[in-house]
Design a protein around this motif. Structure first.
Motif, PDB file in Angstrom:
ATOM      1  N   UNK A 109       3.324   7.867   9.687  1.00  0.00           N
ATOM      2  CA  UNK A 109       2.547   8.725   8.773  1.00  0.00           C
ATOM      3  C   UNK A 109       3.335   9.030   7.504  1.00  0.00           C
ATOM      4  N   UNK A 110       4.606   9.394   7.690  1.00  0.00           N
ATOM      5  CA  UNK A 110       5.449   9.697   6.524  1.00  0.00           C
ATOM      6  C   UNK A 110       5.629   8.437   5.670  1.00  0.00           C
ATOM      7  N   UNK A 111       5.851   7.299   6.315  1.00  0.00           N
ATOM      8  CA  UNK A 111       6.011   6.033   5.585  1.00  0.00           C
ATOM      9  C   UNK A 111       4.783   5.752   4.717  1.00  0.00           C
ATOM     10  N   UNK A 112       3.596   5.994   5.286  1.00  0.00           N
ATOM     11  CA  UNK A 112       2.370   5.698   4.533  1.00  0.00           C
ATOM     12  C   UNK A 112       2.249   6.608   3.316  1.00  0.00           C
ATOM     13  N   UNK A 113       2.665   7.859   3.480  1.00  0.00           N
ATOM     14  CA  UNK A 113       2.635   8.776   2.329  1.00  0.00           C
ATOM     15  C   UNK A 113       3.525   8.246   1.205  1.00  0.00           C
ATOM     16  N   UNK A 114       4.712   7.734   1.574  1.00  0.00           N
ATOM     17  CA  UNK A 114       5.636   7.202   0.558  1.00  0.00           C
ATOM     18  C   UNK A 114       5.016   5.968  -0.116  1.00  0.00           C
ATOM     19  N   UNK A 115       4.387   5.118   0.671  1.00  0.00           N
ATOM     20  CA  UNK A 115       3.756   3.913   0.103  1.00  0.00           C
ATOM     21  C   UNK A 115       2.643   4.296  -0.874  1.00  0.00           C
ATOM     22  N   UNK A 116       1.833   5.273  -0.498  1.00  0.00           N
ATOM     23  CA  UNK A 116       0.759   5.734  -1.393  1.00  0.00           C
ATOM     24  C   UNK A 116       1.366   6.254  -2.685  1.00  0.00           C
ATOM     25  N   UNK A 117       2.405   7.079  -2.546  1.00  0.00           N
ATOM     26  CA  UNK A 117       3.020   7.688  -3.733  1.00  0.00           C
ATOM     27  C   UNK A 117       3.588   6.626  -4.674  1.00  0.00           C
ATOM     28  N   UNK A 118       4.027   5.489  -4.125  1.00  0.00           N
ATOM     29  CA  UNK A 118       4.596   4.423  -4.958  1.00  0.00           C
ATOM     30  C   UNK A 118       3.535   3.476  -5.513  1.00  0.00           C
ATOM     31  N   UNK A 119       2.295   3.677  -5.134  1.00  0.00           N
ATOM     32  CA  UNK A 119       1.230   2.831  -5.676  1.00  0.00           C
ATOM     33  C   UNK A 119       1.060   1.504  -4.955  1.00  0.00           C
ATOM     34  N   UNK A 120       1.490   1.466  -3.710  1.00  0.00           N
ATOM     35  CA  UNK A 120       1.338   0.253  -2.891  1.00  0.00           C
ATOM     36  C   UNK A 120      -0.138   0.037  -2.575  1.00  0.00           C
ATOM     37  N   UNK A 121      -0.558  -1.227  -2.514  1.00  0.00           N
ATOM     38  CA  UNK A 121      -1.967  -1.523  -2.283  1.00  0.00           C
ATOM     39  C   UNK A 121      -2.304  -1.712  -0.816  1.00  0.00           C
ATOM     40  N   UNK A 122      -1.360  -2.278  -0.076  1.00  0.00           N
ATOM     41  CA  UNK A 122      -1.663  -2.591   1.320  1.00  0.00           C
ATOM     42  C   UNK A 122      -0.389  -2.483   2.153  1.00  0.00           C
ATOM     43  N   UNK A 123      -0.515  -1.900   3.330  1.00  0.00           N
ATOM     44  CA  UNK A 123       0.600  -1.863   4.287  1.00  0.00           C
ATOM     45  C   UNK A 123       0.202  -2.679   5.500  1.00  0.00           C
TER      46      UNK A 123
END
Ligand code: AMP
Length: 298
Positions: free
Chosen positions: A92-106
């Protein structure tokens, strides 16, 4: 696709980051991006993300139209008795960081998705993978090369971002991609450090408070090596001794290896020259830390 909505909903316009767990979904998505003329950035990680990972994502997002982060704790690169079971995880925390960085897909696949049957095909890189880390962790780079080859095969044509923190890993992955004509440009990104010089690592959470206080000894050892070189020392063994002396002063540290080598071959010539890399691995209790830095002798 499973759209992933951040729980706190705090990232306007980015709530559409996709979280996928299967390989066909990724292929379909990235093929569609490329069909429309878009470029793909890939950031492979084992999760428990920190600012080091975030810096790779930032580069990927800046350079490409579409960025995919993979989060997968790869069992193949852990030897028996290493920290596979205890490796820190927090999706969950990882996904928040990815969203904050503007990542499109995990892509966060299960072990079964990546290795549905027992694996009979592995990728081994020869000379450069046997040195340094390869000496201490003989199975490690075959595990890395195999999973990265799979990720490159899944992602297809892309740029892939790796941290210079794992200097030898970058060299191994670059060699593999070159030797096997993979359609991937391997991009190396600078090391991100804590304020006291400790290189960020998911494994830093294992350190006890006392070990954490002493852990910047790695940075100080690199500085001692760089200072020796700046003072005119060209004998790799003497530079290594200057680095090892710093680690010997840290009561909770045990040196695994220390190396002053040529940056391209990762081996030492009789005298240091040109682009030089200093690397070391140190145990603090159950935690093994690595670090490196470099200089150019003109
Ligand atoms: P890991 O999740 O530890 O496998 O690391 C994933 C990627 O992040 C690798 O390419 C690492 O080299 C990179 N990375 C890890 N720590 C750092 C750091 N402190 N600075 C820059 N890159 C890093």
């Amino acid at each position: 696709m499973t759209p992933w909505s951040p729980k706190l909903g705090a990232w306007p316009g980015k709530a559409d980051m996709e979280l996928v767990t299967t390989i066909p979904e990724v292929r379909q998505r990235l093929d569609a991006v490329r069909r429309e003329g878009g470029t793909v950035g890939l950031v492979p990680t084992m999760g428990y993300l920190h600012e080091g990972h975030a810096s790779l994502m930032a580069s990927a997002v800046a350079d490409n139209d579409f960025t995919m982060v993979t989060i997968f704790v790869n069992p193949l690169q852990f030897a028996a008795g290493e920290d596979l079971e205890s490796y820190p995880r927090d999706l969950d925390r990882d996904l928040e960081i990815c969203v904050a960085e503007g990542v499109d897909l995990v892509l966060a696949p299960s072990v079964d998705e990546m290795y549905p049957t027992s694996i009979e095909t592995t990728v081994t890189v020869d000379r450069i993978a046997r040195l340094l880390e390869g000496g201490s962790r003989p199975e490690h780079f075959a595990g890395v090369a195999t999973v990265v080859a799979k990720l490159f095969s899944i992602a297809g044509s892309c740029r892939s971002y790796f941290g210079a923190k794992d200097w030898q890993q970058v060299a191994v992955v670059r060699k593999m991609a070159h030797d096997l004509s993979m359609p991937v440009e391997v991009v190396s990104c600078p090391i991100v450090r804590e304020h006291d010089g400790l290189a960020m690592s998911s494994r830093n959470v294992y350190l006890t408070p006392d070990e954490r206080i002493q852990a910047p000894a790695l940075r100080r050892a690199l500085d001692a090596g760089l200072t020796a070189i700046a003072s005119g020392e060209r004998d790799p063994t003497s530079v290594e001794a200057a680095m090892a002396a710093v680690i010997a002063d840290a009561s909770r540290a045990t040196l695994d290896y220390v190396a002053a080598v040529q940056a391209d071959t990762l081996t030492a010539d009789a005298l240091l020259h040109g682009e030089v890399r200093l690397l070391l691995a140190v145990h603090f209790g159950r935690t093994r830390l690595i670090d490196n830095d470099g200089t150019v002798i003109l």
